[in-house]
Design a protein around this motif. Structure first.
Motif, mmCIF file in Angstrom:
data_model
loop_
_atom_site.group_PDB
_atom_site.id
_atom_site.type_symbol
_atom_site.label_atom_id
_atom_site.label_comp_id
_atom_site.label_asym_id
_atom_site.label_seq_id
_atom_site.Cartn_x
_atom_site.Cartn_y
_atom_site.Cartn_z
ATOM 1 N N LEU A 368 -12.296 -19.537 4.192
ATOM 2 C CA LEU A 368 -13.463 -18.669 4.118
ATOM 3 C C LEU A 368 -14.695 -19.502 4.394
ATOM 4 N N HIS A 370 -18.982 -19.763 4.768
ATOM 5 C CA HIS A 370 -20.337 -19.274 4.590
ATOM 6 C C HIS A 370 -21.236 -20.056 5.545
ATOM 7 N N ASN A 371 -21.809 -19.340 6.500
ATOM 8 C CA ASN A 371 -22.730 -19.948 7.466
ATOM 9 C C ASN A 371 -22.131 -21.123 8.239
ATOM 10 N N TRP B 105 -14.590 -32.097 -0.384
ATOM 11 C CA TRP B 105 -15.211 -33.172 0.378
ATOM 12 C C TRP B 105 -16.223 -32.576 1.331
ATOM 13 N N LEU B 107 -17.817 -32.803 5.358
ATOM 14 C CA LEU B 107 -17.679 -33.379 6.695
ATOM 15 C C LEU B 107 -18.982 -34.100 7.064
ATOM 16 N N ASN B 109 -20.962 -33.518 9.321
ATOM 17 C CA ASN B 109 -22.016 -32.573 9.689
ATOM 18 C C ASN B 109 -22.582 -31.823 8.483
ATOM 19 N N LEU B 111 -20.864 -29.891 6.311
ATOM 20 C CA LEU B 111 -20.059 -28.760 5.840
ATOM 21 C C LEU B 111 -19.297 -29.161 4.575
ATOM 22 N N VAL B 113 -16.407 -28.674 1.984
ATOM 23 C CA VAL B 113 -15.054 -28.113 1.958
ATOM 24 C C VAL B 113 -14.530 -28.160 0.523
ATOM 25 N N MET B 413 -15.543 -22.960 2.598
ATOM 26 C CA MET B 413 -16.396 -23.850 3.386
ATOM 27 C C MET B 413 -17.825 -23.344 3.296
ATOM 28 N N ARG B 414 -18.733 -24.178 2.811
ATOM 29 C CA ARG B 414 -20.132 -23.761 2.671
ATOM 30 C C ARG B 414 -21.001 -24.580 3.626
ATOM 31 N N GLY B 415 -21.680 -23.879 4.532
ATOM 32 C CA GLY B 415 -22.458 -24.580 5.540
ATOM 33 C C GLY B 415 -23.865 -24.044 5.687
ATOM 34 N N ASN B 416 -24.572 -24.538 6.691
ATOM 35 C CA ASN B 416 -25.900 -24.008 7.009
ATOM 36 C C ASN B 416 -26.042 -23.876 8.527
ATOM 37 N N GLN B 418 -23.245 -24.812 10.759
ATOM 38 C CA GLN B 418 -22.388 -25.764 11.486
ATOM 39 C C GLN B 418 -21.478 -25.069 12.504
#
Lengths: 420, 420
Positions: A368, A370-371, B105, B107, B109, B111, B113, B413-416, B418
């Protein structure tokens, strides 16, 4: 008669694989790694024999009129074979997934309990045209102490056979028995069917390829299956999605490599967001030559959009086509994914953190987001070092599978006469 | 028409279970534990209605002429129902297996995880006469955030129905939706068949019962199966076995509870040991009224021993019968276990540590014992706190399965923004 013959041969091969697995389970990590390094060197040295065999497959493919993308996956070059060798060396450098003590404790009566990782035993690999699977899967199986039975697609039969011959020759001077790598050289479908039910000799089947191959294995096998790959992935653009992030992620997930399983197939767009950012969406889709198949609302708003049917919602395009579904709230998006998703990779684009967490909690999938783009569902991208496939099932392993997915556990109990 | 009706009902129940699983996955550990405590109290309060229903099953069982051991497993008492309640309270006290961050962890970039444990979703439990499974399995499923579909044996149908009615009534005032517990009230075999293939609604099937029930599920289900229980267990008495330990362990493994899966069915005896300790073995077998079925050597040496055939080596007696195989070395013992064992529990009795380690490394089973009884292969005995069954498969879970076996993982997965 022919069928019975195949049956006997395949069963004999499976028995040999099982026997070799016992020897293999006693080898040290160093002995296995040395064998992988020798295999790598042999592939580099013997690349010409592999290229010659590959040429036969390519000629047959041209005669059969296979499409360009298929021929590209089939074609080997000196550089590609060097990449195979480098892949084996990379696997050799990874930690041995077997012999790891998961936990250990003592009972009150003094019985020592140790839970330790061990190889699965014999892996049956059933795959389609890509010859690289022959090398990758063999390397991962041997590194984790497993024998492997390779049943590749008939279109790559000569290439695969040549690769296995090189591997066998290399193994002959190592501690790994040649029998640990079995290649099913018949293209008879009956051979595959036999693999499906050999529970006494094969511990797990791993199908890699298109949906029909995978479904055939899942439906017909009584040997346990590690189901990989089909990804009908969605990008949900929430009411509070940042438009720049949304377009960047959508374009990447759709167009970076449209034919892979972690590519996006449907974008679900909140209607309020769509009203505010319609021209941005249309421009983006046009710029990247993405062909839209939409629901009624999408078709009314997006020029040239075709109406989408059940097939559009439920299948992977694996091309620059994109299904567009519009929703009035996040629940509708989750329900749509619940109905049509394949539990692979699903993304929400939003600046609303609460929505993001709810989406990630409620949507039932291996990964899953998010962004971020769904393209990160990949053993390499996540830093696993190697990947045997991406599991879309819930048991044993879920998501990208590295070496630990090729192991099971044993409980070892050491006592001095304990009884209950 | 009747079959179609059953199909629709079972599918409706499975859909409700799936929907309830979504709600259940959002509950806190406290909310689930409170519901389990309420269920326990309700079972104690409403024991009379359960006993009344049980009386119907017992009467039907007498009419059908079931044997005493079967009737004993079927029979409920106030005390047994109190044990059910205590079992639920014990499960409530265990750690919640869901929501555990397995690893996390970032990444390069940025991201983030996170690999986190989550419920499997919907568990289909297919079992035979014992009504305690209805309570135990429901408690373990709910504690781990899963819905459960219960399909018990027809001989316990009234008891099981009464138990589920009490559970449903108790759940109505808790945060757990009643629909999370579905009871298949028809005794139609068609209903079981329907459960086998409902991949869209059911995440895993767990069969508990005899070999024929388990094989039927394994052979016919396309829903993933957690295979439990059949134990054709061996005790290997090595050349260097201590005679006192050997006899103590053999007697315990054979006679403590002959009908359970971790009981021993075959003893494999090294011929040198047998020559030195023949009278001790004969006296021990006589004293415990163990009936011997032996190979040629055993029949020649042990008075009253019957000759053993394929059936003796390959089946569970689940009685005071014992197969006796003689061997000239440990490899023969391992080969015999490899051919006839069910990968459950296998023991070596020896003072030779090297042999013990080789045996535990080479024999392919969930639990390997050195100088201890196979009877310890049990979630309770090993301190797991609860057990949903003993897995004899290699994938997902092996050996005694506690609450973690009822979970899978999700990658969050939490990103902004990526992309790859």
């Amino acid at each position: 008669m022919a069928i019975a013959k195949v049956h006997v041969n395949v069963e004999e091969q499976a028995k040999k694989a099982k026997k070799a697995a016992r020897q293999l389970s006693l080898l040290t990590s160093e002995e296995k790694d040395e064998a992988l390094m020798d295999m790598a060197e042999a592939l580099e040295n013997e690349y010409q024999s592999i290229l010659n065999a590959n040429e036969s497959d390519l000629q047959a493919g041209i005669a059969k009129g296979y499409e360009a993308a298929f021929m590209d996956r089939l074609k080997l070059t000196k550089e590609r074979i060097q990449d195979f060798a480098e892949g084996l060396r990379d696997v050799a450098k990874l930690n041995d997934p077997t012999g790891r003590i998961v936990s250990s404790w003592a009972l009150d009566n003094g019985l020592q309990v140790e839970k330790v990782t061990v190889p699965l035993g014999v892996i049956g690999m059933i795959y389609e045209a890509r010859p690289n699977v022959t090398v990758d899967a063999t390397g991962l199986a041997l590194k984790s102490g497993n024998s492997i039975i390779l049943k590749g697609g008939s279109s790559a039969i000569h290439s695969n056979k040549a690769i296995v011959e090189v591997i066998h020759a290399a193994l002959s001077s190592t501690k790994i028995p040649e029998d640990a790598v079995q290649f099913i050289s018949t293209t008879d479908r009956e051979a595959t069917q036999q693999l499906f039910t050999m529970k006494e000799h094969i511990d797990v089947l791993i199908p890699r390829g298109g949906a029909s191959l995978i479904n055939s294995v899942v439906q017909n096998a009584t040997v346990p299956v590690l189901e990989t790959g089909v990804g009908n992935c969605h990008i949900y653009i929430d009411k509070d999605a940042d438009p720049v992030k949304a377009m960047k992620i959508l374009v990447n997930a759709k167009t970076d490599r449209p034919a892979v399983c972690n590519a996006a197939e449907t974008v679900i767009v909140h209607k309020e967001w769509l009203n505010s950012h319609l021209s941005l969406l249309i421009d983006t889709l046009n710029e990247h030559q993405i062909a839209v198949h939409g629901d009624r609302t999408a078709v009314a708003l997006i020029p040239n959009a075709l109406p989408a049917g059940e097939e559009d919602w439920s299948s992977e395009y694996l091309s620059l086509d994109l299904a567009v579904k519009t929703v009035g709230n996040m629940e509708e998006a989750i329900d749509h994914i619940d109905q049509y998703g394949t539990k692979h990779s699903e993304a929400i684009i939003t600046e609303n953190k609460e929505n993001a967490e709810t989406f990630m909690n409620l949507v039932d999938a291996s990964a899953l987001y998010h962004n971020a783009s769904t393209r990160f569902t990949d053993g390499g991208a996540l830093g696993f070092g190697a990947e045997i496939g991406i599991s879309t099932q819930k048991l044993h392993a879920r998501g990208p599978m590295g070496l630990p997915a090729l192991t099971t556990v044993k409980f070892k109990m050491r006592g001095n006469g304990q009884v209950r």
